[in-house]
Design a protein around this motif. Structure first.
Motif, PDB file in Angstrom:
ATOM      1  N   SER A   1      -6.844  21.003   3.369  1.00 29.72           N
ATOM      2  CA  SER A   1      -7.747  19.967   3.085  1.00 29.72           C
ATOM      3  C   SER A   1      -8.400  19.361   4.338  1.00 29.72           C
ATOM      4  O   SER A   1      -9.108  18.370   4.035  1.00 29.72           O
ATOM      5  N   GLY A   2      -8.174  20.042   5.715  1.00 26.25           N
ATOM      6  CA  GLY A   2      -9.076  19.475   6.610  1.00 26.25           C
ATOM      7  C   GLY A   2      -8.740  17.912   7.147  1.00 26.25           C
ATOM      8  O   GLY A   2      -7.645  17.566   6.747  1.00 26.25           O
ATOM      9  N   TRP A   3      -9.773  17.335   7.144  1.00 23.05           N
ATOM     10  CA  TRP A   3      -9.790  15.813   7.533  1.00 23.05           C
ATOM     11  C   TRP A   3      -9.844  14.945   6.271  1.00 23.05           C
ATOM     12  O   TRP A   3     -10.111  13.767   6.260  1.00 23.05           O
ATOM     13  N   GLY A   4      -9.936  15.763   5.059  1.00 17.83           N
ATOM     14  CA  GLY A   4      -9.704  14.995   3.727  1.00 17.83           C
ATOM     15  C   GLY A   4     -11.155  14.929   3.136  1.00 17.83           C
ATOM     16  O   GLY A   4     -11.123  13.910   1.877  1.00 17.83           O
ATOM     17  N   GLY A   5     -12.257  15.185   3.742  1.00 20.01           N
ATOM     18  CA  GLY A   5     -13.593  14.768   3.167  1.00 20.01           C
ATOM     19  C   GLY A   5     -13.713  15.420   1.612  1.00 20.01           C
ATOM     20  O   GLY A   5     -14.162  14.538   0.811  1.00 20.01           O
ATOM     21  N   MET A   6     -13.432  16.533   1.516  1.00 21.14           N
ATOM     22  CA  MET A   6     -13.480  17.171   0.200  1.00 21.14           C
ATOM     23  C   MET A   6     -12.715  16.171  -1.072  1.00 21.14           C
ATOM     24  O   MET A   6     -13.025  15.821  -2.043  1.00 21.14           O
ATOM     25  N   ALA A   7     -11.450  16.064  -0.629  1.00 23.07           N
ATOM     26  CA  ALA A   7     -10.559  15.437  -1.442  1.00 23.07           C
ATOM     27  C   ALA A   7     -10.893  13.950  -1.985  1.00 23.07           C
ATOM     28  O   ALA A   7     -11.022  13.740  -2.886  1.00 23.07           O
ATOM     29  N   ILE A   8     -11.393  13.407  -0.812  1.00 21.80           N
ATOM     30  CA  ILE A   8     -11.843  11.979  -1.006  1.00 21.80           C
ATOM     31  C   ILE A   8     -13.026  11.975  -1.872  1.00 21.80           C
ATOM     32  O   ILE A   8     -13.250  11.020  -2.884  1.00 21.80           O
TER      33      ILE A   8
END
Length: 409
Positions: free
Chosen positions: A181-188
């Motif tokens: 999920s990396g630094w969360g950008g897609m999920a957010i």
């Protein structure tokens, strides 16, 4: 000398000027453009270039023992990449490339412990580094340029819309698993703009901390959670699975296992979207410099290596799309931002680190421009009837999401 003979074979187009450690200057090629130059400053660098050029060129640049001569690093590496793409190759490097190809299965055995160490090597660097050259959302993967004229922020937002459209987020409340999920950008984004409930899993402690903080700041912590977890430990079924820029770290020997996990994670009417770097010229090996200094354990597969794992997992590949020059454009933006913030980055690390990262960004951009690397997106489902019969819905969903974004802005 062997290196001299190798360059005579390598340079088939344009002119390369080389200054050797003893001051001798030689020119290779046809005397015409394109032109580039290289200074080899030490006998040690010359020996290394002779024996292992794929590793030694990057190391020499990092140490200041090999430098562009009368041109930029981009010009030099572009010249070399162009000539290699046209059939020229150092004979020793040709043999090493063959060896990397035939041993890649053994080299990429990737149990959970090794996977965590490999991720930490690159993604647990100082968080400020990535903020200084990525977009505001810290999307560290290929952007999407519908016209080619988009800013980096616009292209990364378009990438997220493109992926969300393929996930068929047609109603609020869908449960989504974000693998890597990396630094969360897609999920957010999926929670905020599409009403999804998202669990992001990562092996990076640095990214985990940032992601959780960003979810709180975005006001979606009730719909997004992030966990430090290997994908192989996931056991609960969800409606959608997305993975962006993580598959390159799975390891070729684990592809069948990865897709079994995806299948088991999907509900019967679920949809998954996997976005990763690949190559168009069949199985190969990872550049030794990239493997040692940037992405240990990583490999960008040909689709011919990916599809058997999908088939064995009995998943439908309901859509396959190849994005060709999109990543080259993405990295061109990153390079410009890195250069603009170079002093700040040097204050975080040092000159050697800056040279390493410059070499990495230039080299990776060029493999997309000259060496057949691309990005593929594969949409997957357990059943053949859960995705519309034509791709029209993708464009329609992207346009609707873009319009909603403009209304909010």
């Amino acid at each position: 000398m062997l290196f001299h003979l190798a360059l005579r074979r390598l340079v088939r187009r344009g002119t390369l000027t080389v200054r050797y450690p003893d001051g001798t200057v030689r020119r290779y090629g046809d005397g015409n453009a394109p032109m580039a130059g290289m200074a080899i400053n030490t006998p040690r660098a010359l020996r290394r270039l002779t024996l292992n050029p794929g590793l030694a060129l990057g190391e020499g640049y990092m140490e200041g023992e090999v430098e562009p001569l009368g041109c930029s690093l981009f010009d030099l590496l572009s010249f070399l990449a162009l000539n290699i793409a046209e059939g020229g190759m150092h004979p020793i490097e040709h043999a090493r490339e063959w060896l990397r190809k035939v041993t890649r299965h053994l080299a990429q055995i990737n149990p959970a412990g090794r996977a965590r160490r490999n991720v930490a090597h690159h993604y647990d660097l100082n968080g400020r580094l990535y903020a200084l050259f990525l977009d505001r959302d810290r999307q560290y993967s290929c952007a999407y340029f519908p016209t080619g004229q988009e800013t980096l922020e616009e292209a990364q937002a378009a990438k997220k819309r493109h992926i969300a459209a393929k996930l068929l987020l047609d109603r609020p409340g869908l449960e989504v698993l974000d693998i890597g999920s990396g630094w969360g950008g897609m999920a957010i984004t999926l929670a905020r703009d599409y009403g999804a409930h998202v669990t992001g899993i990562t092996l990076s402690t640095e990214q985990l901390e940032v992601s959780r903080q960003r979810a709180e700041e975005a006001g979606v912590a009730d719909r997004v959670r992030f966990e430090l977890m290997d994908y192989r430990d996931w056991t609960r079924p969800v409606d959608r699975v997305v993975s962006v820029g993580m598959f390159e770290h799975v390891g070729v020997t684990h592809y069948a296992q990865f897709f079994r996990v995806v299948r088991d994670a999907l509900r019967e009417d679920g949809v998954a979207l996997i976005h990763a770097i690949g190559r168009m010229d069949g199985p190969g090996g990872t550049n030794p410099w990239i493997k040692r200094y940037i992405f240990p354990g990583a490999y960008c597969p040909a689709l011919s290596e990916v599809l058997p794992g999908i088939e064995r997992a009995r998943l439908w590949a309901t859509d396959i799309e190849v994005l060709r020059l999109h990543y080259a454009q993405t990295i061109a933006h990153w390079r410009a931002r890195f250069a603009g913030n170079r002093d700040a980055i040097a204050s975080l690390y040092d000159e050697r680190f800056c040279r390493m990262f410059e070499y990495y960004l230039v080299g990776v951009e060029l493999i997309f421009r000259h060496w057949g690397h691309m990005v593929w997106q594969v949409q997957l489902s357990r059943r053949q009837d859960v995705v519309p019969l034509t791709r029209d819905y993708v464009v329609e969903a992207e346009r609707a999401a873009a319009a909603r974004g403009r209304e909010v802005a």
